[in-house]
Scaffold this motif. Structure first.
Motif, PDB file in Angstrom:
ATOM      1  N   GLY A 161       2.809   0.826  -0.439  1.00 20.04           N
ATOM      2  CA  GLY A 161       1.645   0.745  -1.310  1.00 20.04           C
ATOM      3  C   GLY A 161       1.724   1.735  -2.468  1.00 20.04           C
ATOM      4  O   GLY A 161       1.432   1.392  -3.618  1.00 20.04           O
ATOM      5  N   MET A 192       4.426   0.393  -4.887  1.00 20.06           N
ATOM      6  CA  MET A 192       4.013  -0.745  -5.707  1.00 20.06           C
ATOM      7  C   MET A 192       2.951  -0.353  -6.722  1.00 20.06           C
ATOM      8  O   MET A 192       2.905  -0.892  -7.830  1.00 20.06           O
ATOM      9  N   ILE A 217      -3.920  -2.959  -6.623  1.00 16.15           N
ATOM     10  CA  ILE A 217      -3.013  -2.630  -5.515  1.00 16.15           C
ATOM     11  C   ILE A 217      -3.769  -2.064  -4.308  1.00 16.15           C
ATOM     12  O   ILE A 217      -3.538  -2.483  -3.163  1.00 16.15           O
ATOM     13  N   GLN A 225      -3.833  -3.504  -0.393  1.00 10.45           N
ATOM     14  CA  GLN A 225      -3.427  -2.612   0.694  1.00 10.45           C
ATOM     15  C   GLN A 225      -4.504  -2.562   1.779  1.00 10.45           C
ATOM     16  O   GLN A 225      -4.198  -2.586   2.981  1.00 10.45           O
ATOM     17  N   LEU A 237       3.294  -6.423  -3.829  1.00 11.64           N
ATOM     18  CA  LEU A 237       3.087  -5.599  -2.638  1.00 11.64           C
ATOM     19  C   LEU A 237       3.457  -6.292  -1.337  1.00 11.64           C
ATOM     20  O   LEU A 237       4.210  -5.749  -0.518  1.00 11.64           O
TER      21      LEU A 237
END
Length: 594
Positions: free
Chosen positions: A216, A219, A385, A389, A441
């Motif tokens: 995570g 990315m 992102i 996650q 991701l």
């Protein structure tokens, strides 16, 4: 083959000793290590997306000079240069009336060859680099990090040369060779950087949740790097693309008023010529800036990350031949479903991405704003992102990937239908960016689970992680080559003309088809393949339990040996006798199961 793979068991006690002595102190992966690892991934995305967004339009509209310079010395001195656009070559008419070939134009056909063969070469080098990394030994600074550090200077130099236009007198063939060779060299050095870097995720320490967290971070930084690269390249270069769009707009208006295109062109060729030279200079400046960031990110990675041993891995040379290891990797069923799902989805995104600049310029009437739309898309991708996650932790990776990819479809439909409406384009760009981050991701978070599943099913074959990651990158890059090649060939046969302010209606239709319908179909196919992916959340937890059990057994055996407790299962003679009997029963072929 049996000796190659099973021979690793002869070193099992030494491997367990290394793991017991090299275990990470303290729980999890330190945040500083995650950040340094994440920063190390920035050069790949900065350079990759700068090439993806700007390379087609750079080769089509910037590399060549699209003017014919005419000069007649027997006319009055006060008369200015007479210029006109030419479809094939730049020619100079001298006082004797002779024509001299000055420069060939980079046609769409040549561009398609550069992009397709360049990406094909880039894809081929990845498995070879992966095997070379796997065969390399462990040094004082690790096994993977030396590849990253030593390839960096060559990658920086070759990236700068990709965006350098050597001279105005190069023929079309010379221009083709120049950009094709430098593009292949850069892709080779970037493979030597990115393949070991992506494999490093397995050797940061911690458990699977720590690895997902590190992915995570990575990315997030890679999306920021994409944003940064697009901001650097887009804002430096976009000014001159906007000037060209403004000049073309004036040309069209003047031609409409006078009814004479040649007269209108005569009045505007000087600013167009100046803009071309400034645009070339801007591309080179942006390449120098990105190259400097490439260097700094590599230094941060080198100083902040140390390789840690992973369960059932030794970070040593692999004992299997290249083709044997490759067969084992590509025959692993979960890996196949993940790779092909990622391939089709990636081709869909890259086809829309590669045609975005041309679509905005010629089909949507947004040529002066496309660099701003790219920034909006990438900002949305970077900020979303953490959302993906959080969802992958709560819903599982397989469910989350379906949600993320499906968001891209309405965004493409809206952008392809609406014309010359910046607010609507901006909102659709936010949706597209949010979906793009899920593609960044989730497949990369799923890949370590596949590698762990392989280790559980094939415990005698260790240290194949670089081959898994290199083949994964191979299919992604191969898909990019396919998308670029198909797009530019389609434009070539549709009649795309470089440097023109307007394109034929067939070209406009082709751009619309390439930007929305084709990517949507490919994306739906990718989602079907992801549905067949067998590792759901329940299976992932089973893999981690089995992996932990194997790792604990290895450490317990090492402790017993240190205290003189030589159990039959750990005794070398007993092990060798058992292995010999097993080979006799199984035959010479390596027995593996998916």
């Amino acid at each position: 083959m049996t000796e190659d793979c099973a021979g690793a068991h002869q070193l099992s006690e030494a491997s367990c000793a290394k793991k017991a002595d090299s275990r990470q102190k303290g729980p999890g992966i330190p945040i500083s290590r995650k950040l340094c690892y994440a920063i190390g991934g920035m050069p790949y995305q900065m350079t990759l997306n700068a090439k993806a967004f700007f390379m087609p339009i750079f080769l089509l509209d910037v590399v060549q000079s699209v003017f014919v310079f005419c000069r007649t010395l027997n006319i009055s001195i006060g008369r200015s240069l007479c210029m006109s656009l030419h479809r094939v070559n730049l020619r100079l008419i001298t006082s004797k009336g002779s024509k001299r070939l000055m420069q060939g134009q980079m046609r769409a056909f040549y561009v398609s060859i550069i992009l397709f063969l360049g990406r094909a070469w880039d894809a081929i080098t990845d498995p070879l680099v992966g095997y070379a990394v796997s065969k390399s030994g462990r040094t004082r600074i690790g096994k993977l990090i030396p590849w990253i550090v030593y390839s960096m200077p060559f990658g920086v130099v070759s990236y700068i040369m990709v965006w350098y236009t050597p001279q105005d007198t190069m023929s079309a063939a010379s221009s083709f060779c120049w950009y094709f060779i430098w593009s292949c060299l850069f892709d080779t050095f970037m493979s030597c950087y990115h393949v070991p870097f992506s494999s490093l995720n397995m050797f940061l320490g911690g458990d699977d949740r720590d690895r997902d967290s590190a992915t995570g971070y990575r990315m997030g930084m890679e999306m920021f790097a994409t944003l940064l690269g697009a901001a650097i390249q887009g804002q430096i270069v976009g000014v001159y693309h906007a000037k060209k769009a403004h000049a073309c707009s004036q040309l069209n208006e003047s031609a409409a008023l006078t009814g004479n295109y040649s007269t209108a062109l005569h009045n505007l060729t000087s600013p167009l010529s100046d803009t071309l030279q400034n645009t070339r200079r801007a591309y080179l400046i942006s390449a120098l800036v990105i190259g400097a960031l490439y260097f700094l990110c590599c230094i941060v990675l080198f100083l902040g990350v140390k390789e840690q041993l992973a369960p059932l891995s030794k970070l040593d040379r692999i004992q299997v031949p290249y083709l044997t290891g490759l067969k084992m990797v590509v025959r692993h069923t979960p890996y196949l479903w993940l790779v092909f799902g990622f391939l089709f989805s990636s081709v869909a995104f890259q086809m829309a991405q590669g045609n975005f600049a041309l679509f905005c310029t010629y089909a949507a009437g947004m040529g002066a704003y496309f660099q701003h739309l790219v920034l909006i898309l990438l900002v949305a991708a970077t900020l979303s992102i953490p959302l993906w996650q959080m969802l992958l932790v709560r819903l599982g990776k397989k469910t989350t990937v379906f949600i993320g990819l499906s968001v891209y479809i309405p965004a493409l439909i809206i952008i392809s239908v609406v014309k010359s409406n910046f607010p609507v384009f901006a909102l659709s760009g936010i949706l597209a960016g949010t979906s793009l981050s899920s593609l960044y991701l989730l497949p990369w978070s799923m890949l370590p689970d596949v590698v762990d599943d392989f280790k559980i099913k094939n415990p005698s074959c260790t240290d194949l992680e670089p081959m898994f990651y290199s083949c994964f990158v191979f299919f992604n890059k191969f898909g990019g080559g396919i998308s670029n090649g198909i797009s530019n060939l389609a434009l070539h046969f549709a009649g795309f003309q470089s440097g023109m302010c307007k394109q034929d209606s067939r070209v406009i239709t082709t751009l619309k088809v390439l930007f929305a319908p084709v990517p949507i179909i490919l994306l739906l196919m990718g989602m079907v393949l992801f549905y067949m992916y067998p590792i759901n959340e329940k299976r992932r937890q089973e893999i981690q339990r089995e992996l932990q059990k194997a790792n604990n057994g290895c450490e317990q055996g090492y402790k017993n040996n240190r205290h003189g407790d030589k159990t039959p299962s750990k005794n070398n003679r007993e092990y060798k006798r058992t292995r010999t009997n097993k080979e006799h029963l199984e035959g010479p072929e390596l027995q593996t199961k998916d």
